[in-house]
Design a protein around this motif. Structure first.
Motif, PDB file in Angstrom:
ATOM      1  N   SER A   1      32.107 -21.895  -0.569  1.00 47.75           N
ATOM      2  CA  SER A   1      31.662 -21.448  -1.890  1.00 47.75           C
ATOM      3  C   SER A   1      30.386 -22.173  -2.311  1.00 47.75           C
ATOM      4  CB  SER A   1      32.776 -21.700  -2.910  1.00 47.75           C
ATOM      5  OG  SER A   1      32.335 -21.386  -4.209  1.00 47.75           O
ATOM      6  N   LEU A   2      30.377 -23.493  -2.147  1.00 49.41           N
ATOM      7  CA  LEU A   2      29.220 -24.280  -2.588  1.00 49.41           C
ATOM      8  C   LEU A   2      27.998 -24.033  -1.708  1.00 49.41           C
ATOM      9  CD1 LEU A   2      30.942 -27.659  -3.520  1.00 49.41           C
ATOM     10  CD2 LEU A   2      30.389 -25.727  -4.992  1.00 49.41           C
ATOM     11  N   GLU A   3      28.226 -23.655  -0.466  1.00 50.08           N
ATOM     12  CA  GLU A   3      27.119 -23.340   0.441  1.00 50.08           C
ATOM     13  C   GLU A   3      26.583 -21.932   0.199  1.00 50.08           C
ATOM     14  OE1 GLU A   3      25.373 -24.728   2.812  1.00 50.08           O
ATOM     15  OE2 GLU A   3      26.441 -26.491   3.524  1.00 50.08           O
ATOM     16  N   GLY A   4      27.344 -21.131  -0.567  1.00 48.49           N
ATOM     17  CA  GLY A   4      26.885 -19.777  -0.854  1.00 48.49           C
ATOM     18  C   GLY A   4      27.025 -18.811   0.297  1.00 48.49           C
ATOM     19  N   VAL A   5      28.045 -19.014   1.164  1.00 48.36           N
ATOM     20  CA  VAL A   5      28.206 -18.057   2.269  1.00 48.36           C
ATOM     21  C   VAL A   5      28.568 -16.690   1.701  1.00 48.36           C
ATOM     22  CG1 VAL A   5      28.970 -19.889   3.839  1.00 48.36           C
ATOM     23  CG2 VAL A   5      30.674 -18.417   2.763  1.00 48.36           C
ATOM     24  N   GLU A   6      28.193 -15.653   2.429  1.00 47.53           N
ATOM     25  CA  GLU A   6      28.498 -14.287   1.998  1.00 47.53           C
ATOM     26  C   GLU A   6      29.798 -13.791   2.617  1.00 47.53           C
ATOM     27  OE1 GLU A   6      24.172 -12.392   2.039  1.00 47.53           O
ATOM     28  OE2 GLU A   6      24.488 -14.085   3.383  1.00 47.53           O
ATOM     29  N   TRP A   7      30.088 -14.280   3.816  1.00 50.18           N
ATOM     30  CA  TRP A   7      31.312 -13.911   4.517  1.00 50.18           C
ATOM     31  C   TRP A   7      31.986 -15.171   5.041  1.00 50.18           C
ATOM     32  CZ3 TRP A   7      33.570  -9.179   4.923  1.00 50.18           C
ATOM     33  CH2 TRP A   7      32.796  -8.084   4.533  1.00 50.18           C
ATOM     34  N   ALA A   8      33.318 -15.174   5.037  1.00 53.17           N
ATOM     35  CA  ALA A   8      34.073 -16.237   5.701  1.00 53.17           C
ATOM     36  C   ALA A   8      35.052 -15.589   6.670  1.00 53.17           C
ATOM     37  CB  ALA A   8      34.822 -17.088   4.684  1.00 53.17           C
ATOM     38  N   VAL A   9      35.179 -16.197   7.842  1.00 51.55           N
ATOM     39  CA  VAL A   9      36.137 -15.747   8.849  1.00 51.55           C
ATOM     40  C   VAL A   9      37.195 -16.837   8.935  1.00 51.55           C
ATOM     41  CG1 VAL A   9      36.432 -14.926  11.210  1.00 51.55           C
ATOM     42  CG2 VAL A   9      34.211 -14.641  10.072  1.00 51.55           C
ATOM     43  N   LEU A  10      38.413 -16.506   8.523  1.00 52.73           N
ATOM     44  CA  LEU A  10      39.470 -17.507   8.394  1.00 52.73           C
ATOM     45  C   LEU A  10      40.547 -17.301   9.449  1.00 52.73           C
ATOM     46  CD1 LEU A  10      39.997 -17.482   4.515  1.00 52.73           C
ATOM     47  CD2 LEU A  10      38.364 -18.830   5.836  1.00 52.73           C
ATOM     48  N   GLU A  11      40.839 -18.351  10.199  1.00 53.09           N
ATOM     49  CA  GLU A  11      41.901 -18.332  11.204  1.00 53.09           C
ATOM     50  C   GLU A  11      43.151 -18.962  10.602  1.00 53.09           C
ATOM     51  OE1 GLU A  11      42.901 -20.561  15.463  1.00 53.09           O
ATOM     52  OE2 GLU A  11      40.837 -20.535  14.722  1.00 53.09           O
ATOM     53  N   THR A  12      44.269 -18.273  10.690  1.00 51.46           N
ATOM     54  CA  THR A  12      45.511 -18.870  10.194  1.00 51.46           C
ATOM     55  C   THR A  12      45.904 -20.056  11.068  1.00 51.46           C
ATOM     56  OG1 THR A  12      46.855 -17.388  11.556  1.00 51.46           O
ATOM     57  CG2 THR A  12      46.418 -16.681   9.288  1.00 51.46           C
ATOM     58  N   GLY A  13      46.611 -21.000  10.463  1.00 50.43           N
ATOM     59  CA  GLY A  13      47.083 -22.154  11.229  1.00 50.43           C
ATOM     60  C   GLY A  13      48.390 -21.836  11.933  1.00 50.43           C
ATOM     61  N   LEU A  14      49.369 -21.322  11.168  1.00 48.65           N
ATOM     62  CA  LEU A  14      50.697 -21.045  11.713  1.00 48.65           C
ATOM     63  C   LEU A  14      51.255 -19.816  11.003  1.00 48.65           C
ATOM     64  CD1 LEU A  14      53.226 -21.920  13.376  1.00 48.65           C
ATOM     65  CD2 LEU A  14      53.868 -23.354  11.446  1.00 48.65           C
ATOM     66  N   GLY A  15      51.599 -18.790  11.778  1.00 47.57           N
ATOM     67  CA  GLY A  15      52.163 -17.599  11.163  1.00 47.57           C
ATOM     68  C   GLY A  15      51.119 -16.828  10.384  1.00 47.57           C
TER      69      GLY A  15
END
Length: 467
Positions: free
Chosen positions: A147-161
């Motif tokens: 958020s603070l870096e101002g990214v336009e997209w985030a790709v999030l990998e789940t940790g478990l489940g």
């Protein structure tokens, strides 16, 4: 496993984090039942996950590489992109990337400091955030950085489940479920259908689902049912039955980019440079002091510039695929081995495969290359909660001898692994020190013309890479 951390502030924050009650160390089988601790922390930090668009990725294997490919494609299209991954192989900053590069130690220290301060406030006020885990605090730190870096997209990998994973407070545009196999059965369930139910928990109303699971498959049927319930379209890319791991990952990532293109996301100019650290630190302070925040809605859509082209799988050209390669995933090396009066090159593969179907795929992929058709000497460590018998059974189909070793407190006893290997007819020895085991494998390979595989644990791969 990690390389040395140079930032004293980051070391101190991680030490403080490690002292928290850690869900990850509780008895396996304890399962969290809500996301309120994570939501409370995020609220205290200004709900950072609402300031960018999201691709959310779950699955048994291939999550990390698929995330890296999606990130690389979006960066190629000109976007500023954050990627959150786990675990790390060499350094904790690998877990939080901006535009394909791990964040700096000081940036992570700032965000962790803000997240820990929010956690302490929650404890003091006895709100839900007091129940936050180690992974919750790291996850919210990553979201704050994005958020603070101002990214336009985030790709999030789940940790478990997926359903109760720390990342699942987000609203994603695309939910990806790479594949489903038996893993963490004491937490996620004893069948592929039960595990699919947990992972399908990341699907949000109206989001598009991308998966390789066929609809007729028991896990694929669960994903389809959940998608239908939420009014979500399912996109299944086509891959051949003998496709390699990389081809499967590229097919999934390409399908995600195609979906975004059909949603009207266009390529744009080169992304802006990251801001100076001082400005980032000031923003971290502002997050904890709401009176300093600008009272305006965060711009949520910044998709296109006038002359852009729709996103699509064509962004994943060979150089972009190469740029997305991760350490310890089918990582191929030619290692110089010097012995008295002799210099030799040994082919070495590092892959942290720790579930049977993934190790089977790794060995199958490698057997298609002449270099890896010779006998193999494997250096192997397996965590206590993994299917050791399943992993070793996979190896009986290949000409492999094994050196069992350890890679930390949670490693399965090498002596017990040797007992299992003996019953399966696999030749093996035990060497407790992982670096000595690796040197022994290289020496043996030099003499016999074999190649070396380091596998079973990303922690082990990290130890070998750092040597």
């Amino acid at each position: 496993m990690s390389s040395h951390i140079e930032s004293e502030r980051l070391s101190n924050s991680l030490a403080e984090l490690d002292q928290l009650t850690n869900w990850e160390r509780r008895p396996r089988g304890d399962m969290r039942v809500d996301l309120e601790p994570m939501r409370d922390l995020a609220r205290r930090l200004g709900d950072p996950h609402n300031s960018f668009r999201i691709v959310h990725v779950a699955g048994t294997k291939g999550k990390g590489s698929t995330c890296a490919l999606i990130e690389a494609g979006l960066v190629r299209a000109g976007f500023s992109v954050g990627r959150y991954a786990s675990p790390h192989v060499m350094h904790i900053t690998e877990r939080v990337s901006i535009d394909g590069r791990p964040v700096g130690e000081e940036r992570l220290a700032d965000a962790l400091g803000a997240a820990l301060a929010a956690f302490k406030d929650a404890r003091r006020e006895a709100t839900d955030g007091q129940g936050a885990t180690w992974f919750d605090i790291l996850t919210v730190s990553a979201l704050l950085i994005f958020s603070l870096e101002g990214v336009e997209w985030a790709v999030l990998e789940t940790g478990l489940g997926g359903r109760w994973d720390s990342t699942n407070i987000v609203q994603s545009d695309v939910a990806v479920i790479t594949n489903i196999d038996l893993e963490h059965t004491e937490i996620l369930g004893k069948t592929r259908a039960a595990i699919a139910f947990e992972k399908a928990g990341i699907i949000k109303r109206g989001a598009t689902v991308v998966t390789l699971l066929p609809e007729a498959d028991e896990a694929g049927a669960v994903v389809s049912a959940r998608a239908e319930e939420l009014g979500s379209v399912v996109r299944r890319p086509t891959v051949s039955a003998d496709a390699t791991i990389e081809q499967r990952n590229v097919a999934v990532a390409g399908a995600v980019l195609d979906v975004l293109g059909k949603m009207g996301v266009m390529t744009k100019g080169a992304s802006a440079m990251s801001e100076p650290l001082e400005q980032f630190q000031q923003k971290c302070v502002a997050v904890l002091r709401p009176e300093l925040r600008e009272n305006k809605e965060i711009e949520h859509f910044r998709d296109s510039e006038k002359n852009g082209n729709a996103l699509g799988e064509q962004l994943l050209d060979p150089s972009t695929i190469e740029a997305a390669r991760l350490p310890g995933r089918l990582e191929k090396l030619a290692v110089n081995v010097t012995s008295p009066g002799d210099n030799a090159k040994v082919n070495v593969v590092l892959d942290g495969a720790h579930v049977p179907f993934n190790l089977a795929a790794v060995l199958s992929d490698l057997s298609q290359d002449e270099k890896y058709r010779a006998p193999c000497i494997a250096v192997m460590s397996i965590a206590e909660d993994k299917d050791a018998a399943g992993l070793l059974s996979t190896m009986t189909r290949h000409d492999i001898s094994i050196i069992f070793t350890t890679a930390g407190a949670r490693s399965h006893s090498p002596e017990q692994l040797k007992t299992i290997a003996d019953t399966l007819g696999l030749l093996s020895i035990v060497m407790l020190d992982p670096l000595e085991a690796y040197q022994e494998a290289l020496a043996g390979a030099t003499e016999s013309g074999a190649w070396v595989l380091v596998t079973g644990s990303l922690y082990l791969v990290g130890i070998i890479r750092a040597a």
